[in-house]
Motif scaffolding. Structure first.
Motif, PDB file in Angstrom:
ATOM      1  N   PRO A 140     -55.166 -43.720 -76.962  1.00 32.80           N
ATOM      2  CA  PRO A 140     -55.491 -44.808 -76.030  1.00 32.80           C
ATOM      3  C   PRO A 140     -54.890 -44.568 -74.655  1.00 32.80           C
ATOM      4  CG  PRO A 140     -53.783 -45.491 -77.565  1.00 32.80           C
ATOM      5  CD  PRO A 140     -54.243 -44.150 -78.026  1.00 32.80           C
ATOM      6  N   GLU A 141     -55.364 -45.315 -73.684  1.00 32.01           N
ATOM      7  CA  GLU A 141     -54.818 -45.267 -72.337  1.00 32.01           C
ATOM      8  C   GLU A 141     -53.957 -46.503 -72.114  1.00 32.01           C
ATOM      9  OE1 GLU A 141     -57.336 -44.205 -69.083  1.00 32.01           O
ATOM     10  OE2 GLU A 141     -58.796 -43.214 -70.400  1.00 32.01           O
ATOM     11  N   VAL A 142     -52.782 -46.296 -71.496  1.00 33.23           N
ATOM     12  CA  VAL A 142     -51.840 -47.389 -71.251  1.00 33.23           C
ATOM     13  C   VAL A 142     -51.893 -47.784 -69.777  1.00 33.23           C
ATOM     14  CG1 VAL A 142     -49.387 -47.992 -71.119  1.00 33.23           C
ATOM     15  CG2 VAL A 142     -50.299 -46.860 -73.155  1.00 33.23           C
ATOM     16  N   THR A 143     -52.005 -49.088 -69.528  1.00 33.73           N
ATOM     17  CA  THR A 143     -52.061 -49.623 -68.168  1.00 33.73           C
ATOM     18  C   THR A 143     -51.020 -50.723 -68.023  1.00 33.73           C
ATOM     19  OG1 THR A 143     -54.447 -49.199 -68.083  1.00 33.73           O
ATOM     20  CG2 THR A 143     -53.543 -50.704 -66.428  1.00 33.73           C
ATOM     21  N   TRP A 144     -50.251 -50.680 -66.915  1.00 30.43           N
ATOM     22  CA  TRP A 144     -49.272 -51.728 -66.617  1.00 30.43           C
ATOM     23  C   TRP A 144     -49.878 -52.736 -65.637  1.00 30.43           C
ATOM     24  CZ3 TRP A 144     -44.928 -53.038 -68.912  1.00 30.43           C
ATOM     25  CH2 TRP A 144     -44.192 -52.082 -69.630  1.00 30.43           C
TER      26      TRP A 144
ATOM     27  N   GLN B 179     -52.995 -54.877 -61.534  1.00 34.49           N
ATOM     28  CA  GLN B 179     -52.718 -53.506 -61.958  1.00 34.49           C
ATOM     29  C   GLN B 179     -51.636 -52.891 -61.089  1.00 34.49           C
ATOM     30  OE1 GLN B 179     -56.151 -50.983 -62.025  1.00 34.49           O
ATOM     31  NE2 GLN B 179     -55.114 -49.328 -63.091  1.00 34.49           N
ATOM     32  N   ALA B 180     -50.666 -52.232 -61.736  1.00 33.72           N
ATOM     33  CA  ALA B 180     -49.572 -51.593 -61.024  1.00 33.72           C
ATOM     34  C   ALA B 180     -50.077 -50.437 -60.173  1.00 33.72           C
ATOM     35  CB  ALA B 180     -48.521 -51.091 -62.016  1.00 33.72           C
ATOM     36  N   GLU B 181     -49.403 -50.205 -59.051  1.00 34.14           N
ATOM     37  CA  GLU B 181     -49.789 -49.102 -58.178  1.00 34.14           C
ATOM     38  C   GLU B 181     -49.499 -47.770 -58.852  1.00 34.14           C
ATOM     39  OE1 GLU B 181     -48.233 -49.387 -54.240  1.00 34.14           O
ATOM     40  OE2 GLU B 181     -48.601 -51.539 -54.085  1.00 34.14           O
ATOM     41  N   GLU B 182     -50.321 -46.795 -58.532  1.00 34.87           N
ATOM     42  CA  GLU B 182     -50.221 -45.486 -59.184  1.00 34.87           C
ATOM     43  C   GLU B 182     -48.875 -44.826 -58.942  1.00 34.87           C
ATOM     44  OE1 GLU B 182     -52.739 -41.266 -59.326  1.00 34.87           O
ATOM     45  OE2 GLU B 182     -53.540 -43.021 -58.291  1.00 34.87           O
ATOM     46  N   GLN B 183     -48.267 -45.063 -57.763  1.00 38.51           N
ATOM     47  CA  GLN B 183     -46.990 -44.446 -57.432  1.00 38.51           C
ATOM     48  C   GLN B 183     -45.846 -44.952 -58.304  1.00 38.51           C
ATOM     49  OE1 GLN B 183     -45.995 -45.494 -53.401  1.00 38.51           O
ATOM     50  NE2 GLN B 183     -46.409 -47.668 -53.726  1.00 38.51           N
ATOM     51  N   TRP B 184     -46.041 -46.066 -58.987  1.00 38.01           N
ATOM     52  CA  TRP B 184     -45.002 -46.615 -59.866  1.00 38.01           C
ATOM     53  C   TRP B 184     -45.111 -46.095 -61.304  1.00 38.01           C
ATOM     54  CZ3 TRP B 184     -46.394 -52.309 -58.221  1.00 38.01           C
ATOM     55  CH2 TRP B 184     -46.012 -52.501 -56.881  1.00 38.01           C
ATOM     56  N   ILE B 185     -46.142 -45.307 -61.583  1.00 40.27           N
ATOM     57  CA  ILE B 185     -46.476 -44.939 -62.953  1.00 40.27           C
ATOM     58  C   ILE B 185     -46.121 -43.479 -63.238  1.00 40.27           C
ATOM     59  CG2 ILE B 185     -48.347 -44.720 -64.635  1.00 40.27           C
ATOM     60  CD1 ILE B 185     -47.592 -47.607 -63.920  1.00 40.27           C
ATOM     61  N   LYS B 186     -45.535 -43.260 -64.403  1.00 41.32           N
ATOM     62  CA  LYS B 186     -45.250 -41.901 -64.879  1.00 41.32           C
ATOM     63  C   LYS B 186     -45.629 -41.812 -66.352  1.00 41.32           C
ATOM     64  CE  LYS B 186     -41.552 -38.480 -65.462  1.00 41.32           C
ATOM     65  NZ  LYS B 186     -40.109 -38.214 -65.292  1.00 41.32           N
ATOM     66  N   THR B 187     -46.469 -40.828 -66.696  1.00 41.24           N
ATOM     67  CA  THR B 187     -46.921 -40.645 -68.073  1.00 41.24           C
ATOM     68  C   THR B 187     -46.179 -39.480 -68.707  1.00 41.24           C
ATOM     69  OG1 THR B 187     -49.124 -41.484 -67.518  1.00 41.24           O
ATOM     70  CG2 THR B 187     -48.913 -40.230 -69.565  1.00 41.24           C
TER      71      THR B 187
ATOM     72  N   LEU C   3     -40.145 -49.327 -60.306  1.00 40.94           N
ATOM     73  CA  LEU C   3     -40.326 -49.840 -58.949  1.00 40.94           C
ATOM     74  C   LEU C   3     -39.086 -50.572 -58.497  1.00 40.94           C
ATOM     75  CD1 LEU C   3     -42.310 -53.149 -58.792  1.00 40.94           C
ATOM     76  CD2 LEU C   3     -41.672 -52.128 -60.968  1.00 40.94           C
ATOM     77  N   GLU C   4     -38.940 -50.743 -57.187  1.00 42.49           N
ATOM     78  CA  GLU C   4     -37.827 -51.498 -56.621  1.00 42.49           C
ATOM     79  C   GLU C   4     -38.171 -52.980 -56.609  1.00 42.49           C
ATOM     80  OE1 GLU C   4     -35.678 -52.086 -52.293  1.00 42.49           O
ATOM     81  OE2 GLU C   4     -36.286 -50.052 -52.866  1.00 42.49           O
TER      82      GLU C   4
END
Length: 289
Positions: A167-171, A177-185, A200-201
């Protein structure tokens, strides 16, 4: 004369083929996702009348899996298909029913219709089918604390339940939807499962609370207004984080800075006298000498 007749005949046949091409419509109706062990219907929708129909074929990745030929006995012919069985009782010139689906039944399908007069063949658009195994559990959120101060860095992980395909996980933050820069897979820690970190800060706009939602879905995130039922598989976990303002920083000279020079000197002298009185007796004597 003969050549002229040939030309006229060719023009007539060409005209009939062009007219047939313009009027024949073929569409394969199939589900995008199907469950492991279940069944699916490959319905070929076309507008050719039975007396004008020559044959209908179903293909997977360009290879025939089922064929109907009008007037042939028997009219149906089964070809090899991996990952499924053909349900003969519910298959005919308009549909093929596949049962006991395995992962090998996933692939690209189409159907093809051929007319009798004139002889003309038209295929549907390709349609992709994926056999899935749903997640066995909700996603798990890993966190380090439940309250953050403005300016701190928030880090939380979400790990999906195992499924196939992965599956794909989305925050989501407060439903967005969270910004891509906050996401690490991260690489898969276990088969058919994935971990995604949100980092994120924390800012003042997050006061007093952040609602963190982890979505684990097949297919990936379709948007805020999409219903759960629009997903082939949909699992959710929610985590609430408290956010407080940072304590104001008081400078050491902030009190004295607002006083007059004379009053500031008096306060300083008083402080020195108190320190002297608190010293041991022998220390005071030595300082006096």
């Amino acid at each position: 004369m003969v050549e002229g007749l040939k030309v006229v005949s060719l023009m007539l046949v060409t005209g009939l083929v062009v007219e047939c091409r313009m009027h024949v419509h073929v569409h394969l109706n199939v589900p995008r996702y199907v469950l492991l062990g279940s069944h699916m219907l490959l319905k070929c929708d076309y507008n050719v009348e039975k007396d004008q129909l020559h044959k209908v074929e179903w293909h997977k990745h360009g290879h025939k899996i089922f064929q109907f030929v009008n007037g042939r006995k028997p009219p149906f012919k089964n070809y090899t298909i991996h990952g499924a069985q053909i349900d003969w009782a519910q298959s005919n010139e308009q549909q093929v029913r596949l049962k006991i689906l395995d992962f090998d039944a996933s692939g690209v399908y189409c159907c093809e219709v051929t007319t009798e007069t004139p002889i003309y063949t038209k295929a549907s658009e390709d349609e992709e089918v994926t056999v899935i195994k749903k997640q066995t559990e909700d996603p798990q959120i890993t966190y380090w604390k439940e309250e953050y101060t403005v300016g701190e860095r928030l880090e939380v992980n979400c790990t999906s339940g195992p499924s196939r395909p992965t599956p794909e996980v989305t925050w989501l933050l407060n439903g967005k939807q969270a910004e891509e820069q906050w996401i690490k897979t991260f690489p898969e820690q276990r088969p058919s499962s994935v971990t995604v970190q949100l980092s994120l800060e924390v800012k003042e706009e997050h006061i007093p609370q952040l609602e963190l939602t982890c979505l684990s879905t097949i297919p990936g995130y379709l948007g805020h207004h999409v219903r759960h039922s629009d997903y082939a598989d949909h699992r959710t976990q929610v985590f609430l984080v408290g956010v407080v303002a940072a304590e104001p920083i008081v400078q050491e000279n902030s009190i004295a800075g607002g006083l007059s020079p004379r009053l500031s000197l008096l306060i300083l002298q008083t402080a020195l006298l108190l320190q002297l009185l608190l010293l041991p007796v022998n220390r005071r004597i030595s300082l006096a000498i």
